[in-house]
Design a protein around this motif. Sequence first.
Motif, PDB file in Angstrom:
ATOM      1  N   ASP A  98       0.831  -1.200   0.000  1.00  0.00           N
ATOM      2  CA  ASP A  98       0.000   0.000   0.000  1.00  0.00           C
ATOM      3  C   ASP A  98       0.867   1.251   0.000  1.00  0.00           C
ATOM      4  OD1 ASP A  98      -2.005  -1.841   0.220  1.00  0.00           O
ATOM      5  OD2 ASP A  98      -2.547  -1.345   2.286  1.00  0.00           O
ATOM      6  N   GLU A  99       1.940   1.238   0.793  1.00  0.00           N
ATOM      7  CA  GLU A  99       2.848   2.385   0.834  1.00  0.00           C
ATOM      8  C   GLU A  99       3.564   2.569  -0.499  1.00  0.00           C
ATOM      9  OE1 GLU A  99       6.812   4.011   3.205  1.00  0.00           O
ATOM     10  OE2 GLU A  99       5.829   2.178   3.863  1.00  0.00           O
ATOM     11  N   MET A 100       3.988   1.456  -1.105  1.00  0.00           N
ATOM     12  CA  MET A 100       4.640   1.542  -2.413  1.00  0.00           C
ATOM     13  C   MET A 100       3.692   2.142  -3.444  1.00  0.00           C
ATOM     14  SD  MET A 100       6.646  -2.148  -2.510  1.00  0.00           S
ATOM     15  CE  MET A 100       7.176  -1.949  -4.213  1.00  0.00           C
ATOM     16  N   ALA A 101       2.428   1.716  -3.417  1.00  0.00           N
ATOM     17  CA  ALA A 101       1.440   2.230  -4.362  1.00  0.00           C
ATOM     18  C   ALA A 101       1.163   3.706  -4.128  1.00  0.00           C
ATOM     19  CB  ALA A 101       0.146   1.429  -4.244  1.00  0.00           C
ATOM     20  N   ALA A 102       1.305   4.149  -2.882  1.00  0.00           N
ATOM     21  CA  ALA A 102       1.016   5.534  -2.535  1.00  0.00           C
ATOM     22  C   ALA A 102       2.195   6.467  -2.801  1.00  0.00           C
ATOM     23  CB  ALA A 102       0.619   5.629  -1.058  1.00  0.00           C
ATOM     24  N   THR A 103       3.399   5.919  -2.970  1.00  0.00           N
ATOM     25  CA  THR A 103       4.582   6.764  -3.139  1.00  0.00           C
ATOM     26  C   THR A 103       5.278   6.584  -4.482  1.00  0.00           C
ATOM     27  OG1 THR A 103       5.975   5.099  -2.043  1.00  0.00           O
ATOM     28  CG2 THR A 103       5.021   6.826  -0.656  1.00  0.00           C
ATOM     29  N   GLY A 104       5.007   5.484  -5.185  1.00  0.00           N
ATOM     30  CA  GLY A 104       5.670   5.220  -6.453  1.00  0.00           C
ATOM     31  C   GLY A 104       4.720   5.307  -7.629  1.00  0.00           C
ATOM     32  N   LEU A 105       4.936   4.442  -8.625  1.00  0.00           N
ATOM     33  CA  LEU A 105       4.072   4.358  -9.805  1.00  0.00           C
ATOM     34  C   LEU A 105       3.139   3.169  -9.649  1.00  0.00           C
ATOM     35  CD1 LEU A 105       3.131   4.858 -12.719  1.00  0.00           C
ATOM     36  CD2 LEU A 105       5.202   3.660 -13.512  1.00  0.00           C
ATOM     37  N   ARG A 106       1.845   3.433  -9.634  1.00  0.00           N
ATOM     38  CA  ARG A 106       0.843   2.381  -9.506  1.00  0.00           C
ATOM     39  C   ARG A 106       0.242   2.101 -10.884  1.00  0.00           C
ATOM     40  NH1 ARG A 106      -3.226   4.853  -6.749  1.00  0.00           N
ATOM     41  NH2 ARG A 106      -4.632   4.871  -8.550  1.00  0.00           N
ATOM     42  N   PHE A 107       0.394   0.862 -11.327  1.00  0.00           N
ATOM     43  CA  PHE A 107      -0.209   0.437 -12.589  1.00  0.00           C
ATOM     44  C   PHE A 107      -1.623  -0.062 -12.304  1.00  0.00           C
ATOM     45  CE2 PHE A 107       4.363  -0.267 -13.244  1.00  0.00           C
ATOM     46  CZ  PHE A 107       4.570   0.370 -14.464  1.00  0.00           C
ATOM     47  N   ASP A 108      -2.624   0.668 -12.740  1.00  0.00           N
ATOM     48  CA  ASP A 108      -4.002   0.259 -12.473  1.00  0.00           C
ATOM     49  C   ASP A 108      -4.507  -0.802 -13.448  1.00  0.00           C
ATOM     50  OD1 ASP A 108      -4.287   1.892 -10.263  1.00  0.00           O
ATOM     51  OD2 ASP A 108      -4.998   3.603 -11.435  1.00  0.00           O
ATOM     52  N   GLY A 119       6.696  -7.060 -25.821  1.00  0.00           N
ATOM     53  CA  GLY A 119       6.551  -5.985 -24.856  1.00  0.00           C
ATOM     54  C   GLY A 119       7.016  -4.649 -25.407  1.00  0.00           C
ATOM     55  N   ILE A 120       6.781  -3.600 -24.630  1.00  0.00           N
ATOM     56  CA  ILE A 120       7.191  -2.248 -25.006  1.00  0.00           C
ATOM     57  C   ILE A 120       7.955  -1.604 -23.846  1.00  0.00           C
ATOM     58  CG2 ILE A 120       5.213  -1.957 -26.544  1.00  0.00           C
ATOM     59  CD1 ILE A 120       4.008  -0.099 -24.361  1.00  0.00           C
ATOM     60  N   ASP A 121       8.652  -0.537 -24.130  1.00  0.00           N
ATOM     61  CA  ASP A 121       9.364   0.237 -23.118  1.00  0.00           C
ATOM     62  C   ASP A 121       8.358   1.152 -22.421  1.00  0.00           C
ATOM     63  OD1 ASP A 121      10.993   1.857 -21.605  1.00  0.00           O
ATOM     64  OD2 ASP A 121      12.347   2.396 -23.237  1.00  0.00           O
ATOM     65  N   LEU A 122       8.176   0.943 -21.126  1.00  0.00           N
ATOM     66  CA  LEU A 122       7.215   1.727 -20.358  1.00  0.00           C
ATOM     67  C   LEU A 122       7.815   3.001 -19.774  1.00  0.00           C
ATOM     68  CD1 LEU A 122       5.409  -1.099 -18.323  1.00  0.00           C
ATOM     69  CD2 LEU A 122       4.582   0.042 -20.387  1.00  0.00           C
ATOM     70  N   ALA A 123       9.102   3.249 -19.993  1.00  0.00           N
ATOM     71  CA  ALA A 123       9.754   4.394 -19.370  1.00  0.00           C
ATOM     72  C   ALA A 123       9.068   5.732 -19.670  1.00  0.00           C
ATOM     73  CB  ALA A 123      11.228   4.444 -19.778  1.00  0.00           C
ATOM     74  N   PRO A 124       8.518   5.956 -20.871  1.00  0.00           N
ATOM     75  CA  PRO A 124       7.825   7.227 -21.085  1.00  0.00           C
ATOM     76  C   PRO A 124       6.688   7.481 -20.099  1.00  0.00           C
ATOM     77  CG  PRO A 124       8.275   6.178 -23.188  1.00  0.00           C
ATOM     78  CD  PRO A 124       8.645   5.174 -22.121  1.00  0.00           C
ATOM     79  N   ILE A 125       6.081   6.410 -19.583  1.00  0.00           N
ATOM     80  CA  ILE A 125       5.006   6.570 -18.605  1.00  0.00           C
ATOM     81  C   ILE A 125       5.543   7.124 -17.292  1.00  0.00           C
ATOM     82  CG2 ILE A 125       3.315   5.291 -17.203  1.00  0.00           C
ATOM     83  CD1 ILE A 125       2.900   3.442 -19.566  1.00  0.00           C
ATOM     84  N   PHE A 126       6.829   6.876 -16.992  1.00  0.00           N
ATOM     85  CA  PHE A 126       7.413   7.408 -15.764  1.00  0.00           C
ATOM     86  C   PHE A 126       7.295   8.933 -15.718  1.00  0.00           C
ATOM     87  CE2 PHE A 126      10.737   3.723 -15.716  1.00  0.00           C
ATOM     88  CZ  PHE A 126       9.699   2.816 -15.586  1.00  0.00           C
ATOM     89  N   ASP A 127       7.353   9.566 -16.896  1.00  0.00           N
ATOM     90  CA  ASP A 127       7.297  11.026 -16.977  1.00  0.00           C
ATOM     91  C   ASP A 127       5.911  11.542 -17.343  1.00  0.00           C
ATOM     92  OD1 ASP A 127      10.162  11.214 -16.541  1.00  0.00           O
ATOM     93  OD2 ASP A 127      10.381  10.503 -18.600  1.00  0.00           O
ATOM     94  N   ASP A 128       5.129  10.720 -18.032  1.00  0.00           N
ATOM     95  CA  ASP A 128       3.779  11.125 -18.433  1.00  0.00           C
ATOM     96  C   ASP A 128       2.840   9.932 -18.300  1.00  0.00           C
ATOM     97  OD1 ASP A 128       1.478  12.165 -19.478  1.00  0.00           O
ATOM     98  OD2 ASP A 128       2.230  12.337 -21.546  1.00  0.00           O
ATOM     99  N   PRO A 129       2.222   9.763 -17.125  1.00  0.00           N
ATOM    100  CA  PRO A 129       1.373   8.584 -16.892  1.00  0.00           C
ATOM    101  C   PRO A 129       0.081   8.570 -17.701  1.00  0.00           C
ATOM    102  CG  PRO A 129       1.233  10.102 -15.046  1.00  0.00           C
ATOM    103  CD  PRO A 129       2.326  10.621 -15.928  1.00  0.00           C
ATOM    104  N   THR A 130      -0.203   9.650 -18.451  1.00  0.00           N
ATOM    105  CA  THR A 130      -1.424   9.681 -19.266  1.00  0.00           C
ATOM    106  C   THR A 130      -1.217   9.008 -20.623  1.00  0.00           C
ATOM    107  OG1 THR A 130      -0.919  11.833 -20.274  1.00  0.00           O
ATOM    108  CG2 THR A 130      -2.095  11.834 -18.156  1.00  0.00           C
ATOM    109  N   GLN A 131       0.023   8.650 -20.942  1.00  0.00           N
ATOM    110  CA  GLN A 131       0.282   8.022 -22.236  1.00  0.00           C
ATOM    111  C   GLN A 131      -0.421   6.675 -22.346  1.00  0.00           C
ATOM    112  OE1 GLN A 131       4.067   7.942 -24.067  1.00  0.00           O
ATOM    113  NE2 GLN A 131       4.833   9.787 -23.057  1.00  0.00           N
TER     114      GLN A 131
END
Length: 510
Positions: free
Chosen positions: A65-75, A366-378
């Motif tokens: 729960d703490e990780m999801a609240a402080t990092g990147l949560r993939f819904d 698979g794909i490179d998810l790194a762009p989501i690190f900067d723009d999670p709306t992608q």
Amino acid sequence: MPHRTYILNILTLLMMVSLSCSDAIKDKEPAEKELPNIVLLMSDDHGWDEVGYNGHPFVKTPVLDEMAATGLRFDRFYSGHSNCSPTRGSFLTGRHPNRYGTFTPGWSIRPEEITVADVLKEAGYKSAHFGKWHLGPVKKESPTNPGAMGFDEWLSHDNFFEMDPVLSRNGGRPQKIKGEGSEVIIDEAIKFIERTTQEGGPFMVVVWFGSPHEPYSALPQDLALYDLLPDSLAEKEVGLTSNTTGEKVTRPLRAVLRERYAEITAMDRSIGKLRTYLEESGNKKNTIVWFCGDNGTPKSAARTGMTLRGQKGGLYEGGVRVPGILEWPSRIKQPISTSAVSVTTDILPTLAGVTGQSLPQRPIDGIDLAPIFDDPTQKRDKPLFFWMFESRKIFHDASEPYIDPRLQEGTTPLAKKMAGKYTRNFRNFKYNEISPRDFAGMRSVMKDDYKLVIDEKYQSDEIVELYHIQNDPGEVKNLADHYPDVVHDMRTELRNWQKSVLHSLTEKDY
């Protein structure tokens, strides 16, 4: 006066250096081009809803729960398959497991596959695997053990494990290690990180837990957390393995869930132990910690959280949607969440991207998810495919083995008895010619907000379903008749992808 100013400047400089050193000891700031350390964690048979942060009414997972609240949560994070061995292959290779014959549990990977450990070795990483392997035997002579697949060290099990796990170190004779299963392998991971850090250079640790796969066993203090589960859960009975005999038994769901949830909480606590170590050792800031599940909730657990359709072994959301969280404080500085479709096949291309490594010269799903690190709306820029290949209809005992069957015999014992024994053997067969019949089996494709599901058993009628998965995660309203053009386009893409997969299966990628 100039002399006095000079002295004050020297004192100020010394103070700044002292504060800088203090901060470095507390948590080392990564250099601009310093490679990140990597910790990849995966739970076993752990559904999307079985975490506190996704609103489960009973399960206690304070660390996740703490990780999801402080990092990147993939819904919307998915396992590459609805069963464990295939997903583990997708996790390591960035490729759908049907490409190399890892169709269901008990089917091995192929030795020619290139894994994330192989890719990161080129960047100077030292890597280790701890816990469940399930892609072939872990013994030394196996051509698909963790060492053969790129890892420098391993303490692993052919299949799953419980309390006091029996594990093989670097392919040696299996040895029992006393302790709670999740904590045992986390302790080993910490020891590896300590050694590797002292030697210098980046590390990658892959920890695949045995929890919460049945049969369940847990510590008294964890069981006590779930003593007050509703009495109504005791009215239903479910089948699972007996820890005593290894045979199937039937037990009240309430008692089963008490043990299952206790295992999840123990696993969560062990992850907390690792995170604490990373922080205290100064490694947290520049370490990627990525957690996910390997498939959805099994039938024996029933679903008591969010209502998702289906379960482990099927391609509806309940079978393939799993928890997904990523921490990397030096890159992800604020808590974010994304609804972008992501999957275990994305792990290799993402880590290759952030470490500056080239992808293997073969089809990568698979794909490179790194762009989501900067723009999670992608959004995901390519479709995501699933396929339950009907291996039982295509292969049989007389089929040509891909690997010498003697090398596919497992050695690490487990609680569950199958075929009269407590160890597991593996298989993989040659596939020489593509046939129209081989395209059958339940399959699915996700593109944008739509999910197409085709349920076609071998040589039988097919059922076609289309869902707007963002608005209808429970997959209730079939829109196939309303959007025939969408169905046609997605079916075409799915068929073309299947052709590529079968081409890979014939060994053309090697």
